[in-house]
Design an enzyme around this catalytic site. Structure first.
Site, short mmCIF file in Angstrom:
data_model
loop_
_atom_site.label_atom_id
_atom_site.label_comp_id
_atom_site.label_asym_id
_atom_site.label_seq_id
_atom_site.Cartn_x
_atom_site.Cartn_y
_atom_site.Cartn_z
N HIS A 57 53.67 8.69 -33.25
CA HIS A 57 52.57 7.71 -33.21
C HIS A 57 51.23 8.36 -33.54
O HIS A 57 50.33 7.69 -34.03
CB HIS A 57 52.55 6.99 -31.86
CG HIS A 57 53.67 6.00 -31.76
ND1 HIS A 57 54.87 6.30 -31.16
CD2 HIS A 57 53.81 4.76 -32.27
CE1 HIS A 57 55.67 5.26 -31.28
NE2 HIS A 57 55.06 4.31 -31.96
N GLU A 67 65.53 -1.62 -33.54
CA GLU A 67 65.14 -0.21 -33.68
C GLU A 67 66.05 0.72 -32.89
O GLU A 67 65.82 1.92 -32.81
CB GLU A 67 63.67 -0.01 -33.33
CG GLU A 67 63.22 -0.60 -32.02
CD GLU A 67 61.72 -0.42 -31.79
OE1 GLU A 67 61.04 0.25 -32.58
OE2 GLU A 67 61.23 -0.95 -30.78
N ASP A 72 61.92 4.16 -35.20
CA ASP A 72 62.80 4.43 -34.07
C ASP A 72 64.27 4.31 -34.47
O ASP A 72 65.11 5.03 -33.94
CB ASP A 72 62.49 3.47 -32.92
CG ASP A 72 61.32 3.96 -32.11
OD1 ASP A 72 61.29 5.17 -31.81
OD2 ASP A 72 60.42 3.17 -31.80
N CYS A 82 58.99 -3.31 -40.28
CA CYS A 82 57.60 -2.97 -39.90
C CYS A 82 57.45 -1.48 -39.62
O CYS A 82 56.38 -1.03 -39.22
CB CYS A 82 57.14 -3.80 -38.72
SG CYS A 82 58.08 -3.48 -37.22
C1 PEP Z 1 59.24 1.52 -35.44
O1 PEP Z 1 59.84 2.10 -34.53
O2 PEP Z 1 59.60 1.58 -36.64
C2 PEP Z 1 58.05 0.71 -35.15
C3 PEP Z 1 57.50 -0.05 -36.05
O3 PEP Z 1 57.50 0.83 -33.90
P1 PEP Z 1 56.69 2.13 -33.42
O4 PEP Z 1 56.45 2.99 -34.63
O5 PEP Z 1 55.44 1.65 -32.80
O6 PEP Z 1 57.64 2.74 -32.44
MG MG Z 2 59.39 1.58 -32.50
#
Ligand code: PEP
Ligand code: MG
Length: 574
Positions: free
Chosen positions: A194, A435, A459, A506
């Site tokens: 992140h 995910e 994820d 996403c």
């Molecule tokens: C992901 O896991 O791809 C996602 C979009 O959520 P995050 O990156 O916030 O875990």
């Molecule tokens: Mg995620």
């Protein structure tokens, strides 16, 4: 003289600027000797800082929000007790007087003496209280050192500052949104951590996993960050500098050209419309979303609203923020993801996430374990749904019963609003993130209960390949083209399309132009990414033919040879 370090590219582009060393280890303090005549003033400064920290804790305790987890108060009490203990609140005075140390140094010295003893304790619960002592000390240090000072914002182009850190947490990173840095480089971290995601959202070049940048670079040293290749040049010579300046201006021109696509509808060469949404972390990111011409917000990572503070945002505070975004998007969809706390994004109450946080009490698991906090957020989101087109998205689902429990909680929040006669969108859609491999392999249970799906490839890759996405030592194993990953992504898109269930991607894969044709070929028609990536993805969509992409994408998803997949991808992107 050029000195080059190689890391993992996180956010593309080139920055030429000067190093600004940042330390997140707030406990790294300098030692200096205090003059004999100033010793009592130093002791007084220490006492005042202890008093300040205690008052801060008392103020927090007096205003614990309704939805706060049960542990929150206990945690404040524990920190208060630690600060009241004479081994911390009085012993450093003797160090200041005896060794003429500055207050910060005396405090950290004493803290280390105490925490060393924790390492020898056998009981794991008590051993972990070491972190509480460190956090309590950090409160006093903050009071001693005042607020962390950052350089003046918006330095001129030539004086761009490049943040150099050993490690930065997502919480640290989000603070940098307020400043205009030219780039980021860190020693550790994975490309889809992140921290990296927030760095990418800043739209400036960034590199992680450089290993020795922090110790090699000096404050103010000239640097070139090539965020496309993951190359950091320290103290470049004039020829290299000129070369990079040229490349930088070419990239600037390309970016300007892409901006012209803002109002061009995204459709493939064979006329299939494709929806391009944006990911955001903070409400102010909406300006960029509108600027990029996105068709809505595909992912609002709300947990960032909970970081860098000692309390929890109240229902009203959250409602105002969600409403602001919903209104700004003017009836375009705003997909608000419920809290994804835990793993690398933790508030203090989630510090108990366990020995393996990515597999622990994270996201929906944490929310279901903290129903008051969850209900507070759900009510706030529902209330905001009256002011735009809001959708709810649930992260990290693996079990059907988690969806059932979540839907029951949403039902409870609705009942509460009904009782209070507070308006909300009664047909609000609820979607689930795919995910966790278990979710991708049991889609029917998800599709029966939900209105839409969104694939979180970051994820999904982490959990499929068992690679901690924050750990640079395994970052080389993080492979979106692994046959197992491609199988799960293609299978999810295909299954959802057959059932006419909306499905988006996403995760970072959606913002990677090298993956656009592959995903289009799999049948994906909704992409959500950082606004900065949107123009390049739109251009890619405009240059792609689904008729050509589909057969090659099918071949890529069928092969169990990653090298062959890579070769076919090159062919697909040619
Ligand atoms: C992901 O896991 O791809 C996602 C979009 O959520 P995050 O990156 O916030 O875990
Ligand atoms: Mg995620």
């Amino acid at each position: 003289m050029n000195f080059v370090l190689h890391g993992y590219p996180v956010a593309s582009g080139i920055t030429i600027g000067y190093a600004h060393l940042v330390s997140t280890a707030r406990l790294e303090v300098a030692r200096y000797e205090v003059a004999e005549s100033a010793i009592e003033a130093e002791v007084k400064r220490f006492d005042e800082a202890i008093r300040n920290a205690r008052e801060g804790l008392d103020a927090l305790k007096a205003h614990i929000p309704a939805g706060a987890p049960a542990e929150f108060e206990a945690f404040l009490n524990l920190h208060r007790m630690i600060l009241d203990d004479s081994s911390l609140s009085e012993a450093p005075r003797a160090i200041i007087r005896g060794r003429r140390s500055n207050a910060e140094w005396a405090l950290v010295e004493q803290m280390e003496k105490l925490t060393d003893r924790f390492d020898e304790i056998e009981d794991p619960y008590l051993r972990e209280r070491k972190a509480d002592v460190q956090q309590a000390v950090e409160r006093v240090l903050k009071a001693l050192m005042g607020a962390h000072t950052l350089p003046d914002p918006a330095p001129s182009e030539e004086q761009k500052l490049i943040v150099v850190a050993h490690d930065l947490s997502p919480a640290d990173m989000i603070l940098f949104k307020r400043h205009h840095f030219g780039g980021f480089v860190t020693d550790v971290g994975g490309v889809t951590s992140h921290t990296a995601i927030v760095a990418r959202s800043l739209g400036i070049p960034a590199i992680v996993g450089l290993h020795h940048a922090r110790q090699t670079i000096s404050e103010g040293e000239r640097l070139i960050v090539d965020g496309t290749l993951g190359v950091l040049v320290i103290d470049p010579d004039p020829i290299v500098l000129a070369e990079y300046r040229l490349r930088q201006s070419q990239l600037g021109l390309e970016r300007q050209k892409l901006k012209r696509l803002k109002s061009t509808p995204a459709a493939t060469l064979d006329g299939t419309p494709v929806e391009l949404f944006a990911n955001i972390e903070l409400p102010q990111d909406v300006a960029e979303v509108l600027e990029a011409g996105a068709q809505g917000v595909g992912l609002f990572r709300t947990e960032f609203l909970f970081l860098n503070r000692d309390d929890l945002p109240s229902e009203d505070e959250q409602f105002e923020i969600y409403r602001r975004v919903a209104r700004a998007m003017e009836r375009q969809p705003v997909t608000i993801r419920t809290l994804d706390l835990g793993a690398d994004k933790s508030i203090n109450a989630t510090a108990r996430a366990g020995p393996n946080p990515a597999l622990g009490l994270r996201a929906i698991r944490f929310c279901l374990a903290e129903p008051q906090m969850f209900l507070t957020q759900l009510r706030a989101i529902l209330r905001a749904s009256h002011y735009g087109k809001v959708r709810l998205l649930i992260p990290m689902l693996a079990h059907a019963h988690e969806i059932d429990q979540t839907l029951a909680a949403i039902g409870q929040a609705r009942e509460f609003l009904d009782d209070q006669k507070i308006p909300y969108d009664r047909s609000i859609e609820v979607g689930g993130m795919i995910e966790v491999p278990a979710a991708a392999l049991s889609l029917r249970a998800f599709m029966r209960r939900l209105d839409f799906l969104s694939i979180g490839t970051n994820d999904l890759i982490q959990y499929t390949l068992a690679i901690d996405r924050t750990d640079d030592t395994v970052a080389h194993l993080y492979d979106p083209l692994h046959p197992a990953v491609l199988h799960l992504v293609a299978h999810t898109i295909r299954t959802a399309n057959r059932a006419k269930m909306p499905v988006a991607v996403c995760g970072e894969m959606a913002g990677d132009a090298a993956m656009t044709r592959l995903l289009l070929g799999f049948g994906l028609r909704q992409f959500s990414m950082h606004p900065a990536q949107l123009p390049a993805i739109k251009q890619r969509v405009l240059q792609s033919s689904i008729r050509d992409a589909a057969p090659l994408a099918a071949r890529i998803s069928r092969t169990d040879d990653p090298e062959k997949a890579r070769r076919l991808l090159v062919q697909l992107n040619a």
